[in-house]
Design a protein around this motif. Structure first.
Motif, PDB file in Angstrom:
ATOM      1  N   VAL A   1       0.792  -1.323   0.208  1.00 28.53           N
ATOM      2  CA  VAL A   1      -0.065   0.032   0.102  1.00 28.53           C
ATOM      3  C   VAL A   1       0.791   1.222  -0.100  1.00 28.53           C
ATOM      4  N   THR A   2       0.439   2.108  -0.789  1.00 26.42           N
ATOM      5  CA  THR A   2       1.145   3.483  -0.812  1.00 26.42           C
ATOM      6  C   THR A   2       0.303   4.648  -1.184  1.00 26.42           C
ATOM      7  N   GLY A   3       0.729   5.891  -0.990  1.00 29.88           N
ATOM      8  CA  GLY A   3      -0.085   6.857  -1.175  1.00 29.88           C
ATOM      9  C   GLY A   3       0.193   7.588  -2.574  1.00 29.88           C
ATOM     10  N   ASP A   4      -0.635   8.687  -2.799  1.00 29.95           N
ATOM     11  CA  ASP A   4      -0.460   9.183  -4.083  1.00 29.95           C
ATOM     12  C   ASP A   4       0.620  10.266  -4.051  1.00 29.95           C
ATOM     13  N   PRO A   5       1.797  10.481  -4.895  1.00 33.82           N
ATOM     14  CA  PRO A   5       2.652  11.407  -4.677  1.00 33.82           C
ATOM     15  C   PRO A   5       2.471  12.786  -5.274  1.00 33.82           C
ATOM     16  N   VAL A   6       1.305  12.999  -5.962  1.00 38.57           N
ATOM     17  CA  VAL A   6       0.873  14.181  -6.462  1.00 38.57           C
ATOM     18  C   VAL A   6      -0.703  14.379  -6.239  1.00 38.57           C
ATOM     19  N   ARG A   7      -1.126  15.689  -6.324  1.00 38.81           N
ATOM     20  CA  ARG A   7      -2.401  16.034  -6.278  1.00 38.81           C
ATOM     21  C   ARG A   7      -2.666  17.268  -7.000  1.00 38.81           C
TER      22      ARG A   7
ATOM     23  N   ASP B   1       4.359  -2.429   8.034  1.00 40.79           N
ATOM     24  CA  ASP B   1       2.796  -2.647   7.710  1.00 40.79           C
ATOM     25  C   ASP B   1       2.669  -1.211   7.814  1.00 40.79           C
ATOM     26  N   PRO B   2       2.275  -0.439   6.335  1.00 39.89           N
ATOM     27  CA  PRO B   2       2.001   1.019   5.989  1.00 39.89           C
ATOM     28  C   PRO B   2       0.639   0.934   5.823  1.00 39.89           C
ATOM     29  N   PHE B   3      -0.139   1.978   6.528  1.00 40.50           N
ATOM     30  CA  PHE B   3      -1.602   2.362   6.275  1.00 40.50           C
ATOM     31  C   PHE B   3      -1.966   3.462   6.375  1.00 40.50           C
TER      32      PHE B   3
ATOM     33  N   GLU C   1      -6.156   8.948   9.724  1.00 40.02           N
ATOM     34  CA  GLU C   1      -6.884  10.381   9.251  1.00 40.02           C
ATOM     35  C   GLU C   1      -5.997  11.371   8.987  1.00 40.02           C
ATOM     36  N   ALA C   2      -4.803  11.538   9.789  1.00 39.81           N
ATOM     37  CA  ALA C   2      -3.996  12.823   9.784  1.00 39.81           C
ATOM     38  C   ALA C   2      -2.846  12.592   8.658  1.00 39.81           C
ATOM     39  N   GLY C   3      -2.444  11.393   8.101  1.00 42.77           N
ATOM     40  CA  GLY C   3      -1.553  10.952   7.255  1.00 42.77           C
ATOM     41  C   GLY C   3      -1.340   9.520   7.215  1.00 42.77           C
ATOM     42  N   TRP C   4       0.029   9.093   7.343  1.00 47.77           N
ATOM     43  CA  TRP C   4       0.106   7.472   7.199  1.00 47.77           C
ATOM     44  C   TRP C   4       0.926   7.033   8.396  1.00 47.77           C
ATOM     45  N   ILE C   5       0.901   5.942   8.791  1.00 45.11           N
ATOM     46  CA  ILE C   5       1.558   5.150   9.779  1.00 45.11           C
ATOM     47  C   ILE C   5       2.397   4.031   9.246  1.00 45.11           C
TER      48      ILE C   5
ATOM     49  N   VAL D   1       2.717  16.067  -3.168  1.00 48.86           N
ATOM     50  CA  VAL D   1       2.052  15.626  -1.799  1.00 48.86           C
ATOM     51  C   VAL D   1       2.949  15.650  -0.857  1.00 48.86           C
ATOM     52  N   GLU D   2       2.856  16.334   0.203  1.00 51.29           N
ATOM     53  CA  GLU D   2       3.478  16.438   1.408  1.00 51.29           C
ATOM     54  C   GLU D   2       2.466  16.078   2.568  1.00 51.29           C
ATOM     55  N   CYS D   3       3.154  14.905   3.546  1.00 54.18           N
ATOM     56  CA  CYS D   3       2.136  14.647   4.612  1.00 54.18           C
ATOM     57  C   CYS D   3       2.801  13.982   5.685  1.00 54.18           C
ATOM     58  N   PRO D   4       2.326  13.947   6.966  1.00 50.23           N
ATOM     59  CA  PRO D   4       3.031  13.299   7.887  1.00 50.23           C
ATOM     60  C   PRO D   4       3.097  11.830   7.808  1.00 50.23           C
ATOM     61  N   VAL D   5       4.150  11.103   8.097  1.00 48.25           N
ATOM     62  CA  VAL D   5       4.344   9.673   8.060  1.00 48.25           C
ATOM     63  C   VAL D   5       5.072   9.328   9.200  1.00 48.25           C
ATOM     64  N   ALA D   6       4.245   8.468  10.126  1.00 43.99           N
ATOM     65  CA  ALA D   6       4.782   8.298  11.671  1.00 43.99           C
ATOM     66  C   ALA D   6       5.273   6.931  11.443  1.00 43.99           C
ATOM     67  N   ILE D   7       6.595   6.846  11.948  1.00 40.02           N
ATOM     68  CA  ILE D   7       7.343   5.535  12.060  1.00 40.02           C
ATOM     69  C   ILE D   7       7.155   4.810  13.251  1.00 40.02           C
ATOM     70  N   GLU D   8       6.426   3.701  13.496  1.00 43.39           N
ATOM     71  CA  GLU D   8       6.518   3.142  14.531  1.00 43.39           C
ATOM     72  C   GLU D   8       7.241   1.846  14.724  1.00 43.39           C
ATOM     73  N   VAL D   9       8.233   1.678  15.491  1.00 49.20           N
ATOM     74  CA  VAL D   9       9.055   0.412  15.619  1.00 49.20           C
ATOM     75  C   VAL D   9       8.758  -0.428  16.826  1.00 49.20           C
ATOM     76  N   ASP D  10       8.481  -1.625  16.716  1.00 50.41           N
ATOM     77  CA  ASP D  10       8.068  -2.552  17.760  1.00 50.41           C
ATOM     78  C   ASP D  10       6.995  -1.935  18.796  1.00 50.41           C
ATOM     79  N   GLY D  11       6.195  -1.123  18.410  1.00 54.40           N
ATOM     80  CA  GLY D  11       5.065  -0.458  19.083  1.00 54.40           C
ATOM     81  C   GLY D  11       5.578   1.038  19.750  1.00 54.40           C
ATOM     82  N   PHE D  12       6.794   1.353  19.413  1.00 54.86           N
ATOM     83  CA  PHE D  12       7.375   2.694  19.861  1.00 54.86           C
ATOM     84  C   PHE D  12       7.195   3.613  18.821  1.00 54.86           C
ATOM     85  N   GLY D  13       6.666   5.001  19.059  1.00 55.92           N
ATOM     86  CA  GLY D  13       6.765   5.811  18.119  1.00 55.92           C
ATOM     87  C   GLY D  13       8.111   6.554  18.076  1.00 55.92           C
ATOM     88  N   TYR D  14       8.803   6.496  16.836  1.00 56.84           N
ATOM     89  CA  TYR D  14      10.368   6.831  16.794  1.00 56.84           C
ATOM     90  C   TYR D  14      10.243   8.207  15.892  1.00 56.84           C
TER      91      TYR D  14
END
Length: 268
Positions: free
Chosen positions: A4-10, A78-80, A83-87, A31-44
């Motif tokens: 799964v991936t997002g659209d790079p342009v709008r 697992d990217p998904f 509401e506010a961006g991507w995780i 497109v610029e949006c927040p992408v949160a990186i979580e590693v083993d359950g920790f927000g990094y």
């Protein structure tokens, strides 16, 4: 592992002004949006970036952050969309989990971020596994690679707003390329692409200035040379000289600057 991936342009409707006209136009915007990186359950980290090729990005990011040593240290990515961006949720192999516990830190960074998750200045000097090899490319090869750079920038051709990182072989042929609104993100995507595919590049070409962390990421990629179309910082040159990375800056169609040449490849 999901693809799964997002659209790079709008497409957006904008107003174009000229000396004597005002017209409504539709333009592709990066497109610029927040992408949160979580590693083993920790927000990094939370990266402001172009949300495509997130598995490549996560792999390269974790490699350059020294949270893993090889793509095989990742159990799952697992990217998904949220509401506010991507995780991007990443699960590491058991033998790597202590690293995230030691250095976990949730922060928001902008597109210039390149040293996430570090708690102090003493952590900036991180170990490099191997000395870079001597690059095989020569001057003519570099100029040829510069001439073909636009072919590796389809997203920038649409938007004019993104950076590219391009991996080349000794003949200057493109092996892989990545684009992103953030120069560090583009390079992390490229590092991840190379690592996951097992391809080995002779040098990397970036469409940005060369800072310390860009040199550091090139060292993790295992290339012999980093080439940038803009200027280097003093710390970038120092890092390249300490580690033995060939460094070329201000690479333009008519000339380029050799900032470090440990193998004497570009001397008179």
């Amino acid at each position: 592992m999901t693809a799964v991936t997002g659209d790079p342009v709008r497409p957006l409707t904008l107003v174009r002004l000229s000396h004597d006209t005002v017209e409504s136009i539709t333009r592709a915007v990066a497109v610029e949006c927040p992408v949160a990186i979580e590693v083993d359950g920790f927000g990094y980290a939370v990266m402001m970036m172009t949300p495509e090729r997130l598995a490549d990005f996560a792999t390269g990011f974790l490699l350059t952050e020294r949270l893993i040593d090889a793509p095989g240290d990742i159990v799952e990515i697992d990217p998904f969309a949220a509401e506010a961006g991507w995780i991007v949720r990443v699960t590491l192999a058991e033998h790597c989990r202590g690293r995230i516990h030691d250095r976990v830190r949730h922060r928001t960074s902008d597109t210039s971020c390149g040293l996430c998750g570090l708690s102090g200045l003493e952590q900036i000097a991180r170990p490099v596994a191997n000395r870079p090899p001597a690059p095989q490319a020569r001057t003519a090869t570099l100029f040829a690679a510069l001439e073909g750079i636009r072919a590796s920038q389809p997203l920038n051709a649409l938007t004019g707003a993104v950076h590219a990182a391009i991996a080349c072989d000794a003949a200057g042929a493109t092996l892989a390329a990545a684009e992103d609104v953030g120069r560090h993100n583009a390079l992390d995507k490229l590092v991840g692409t190379l690592a996951r595919s097992g391809r080995e590049a002779d040098f990397i070409l970036v469409t940005s200035r060369i800072s310390y962390e860009m040199v550091d990421k090139a060292l993790v990629a295992g290339v012999g040379m980093l080439v940038g179309i803009s200027a280097p910082t003093s710390l970038a040159i120092d890092h390249a000289r300490t580690q033995g990375l060939t460094l070329i800056a201000l690479a333009r169609a008519d000339a380029m600057l050799v900032a470090n040449d440990p193998h004497g490849l570009f001397r008179d």
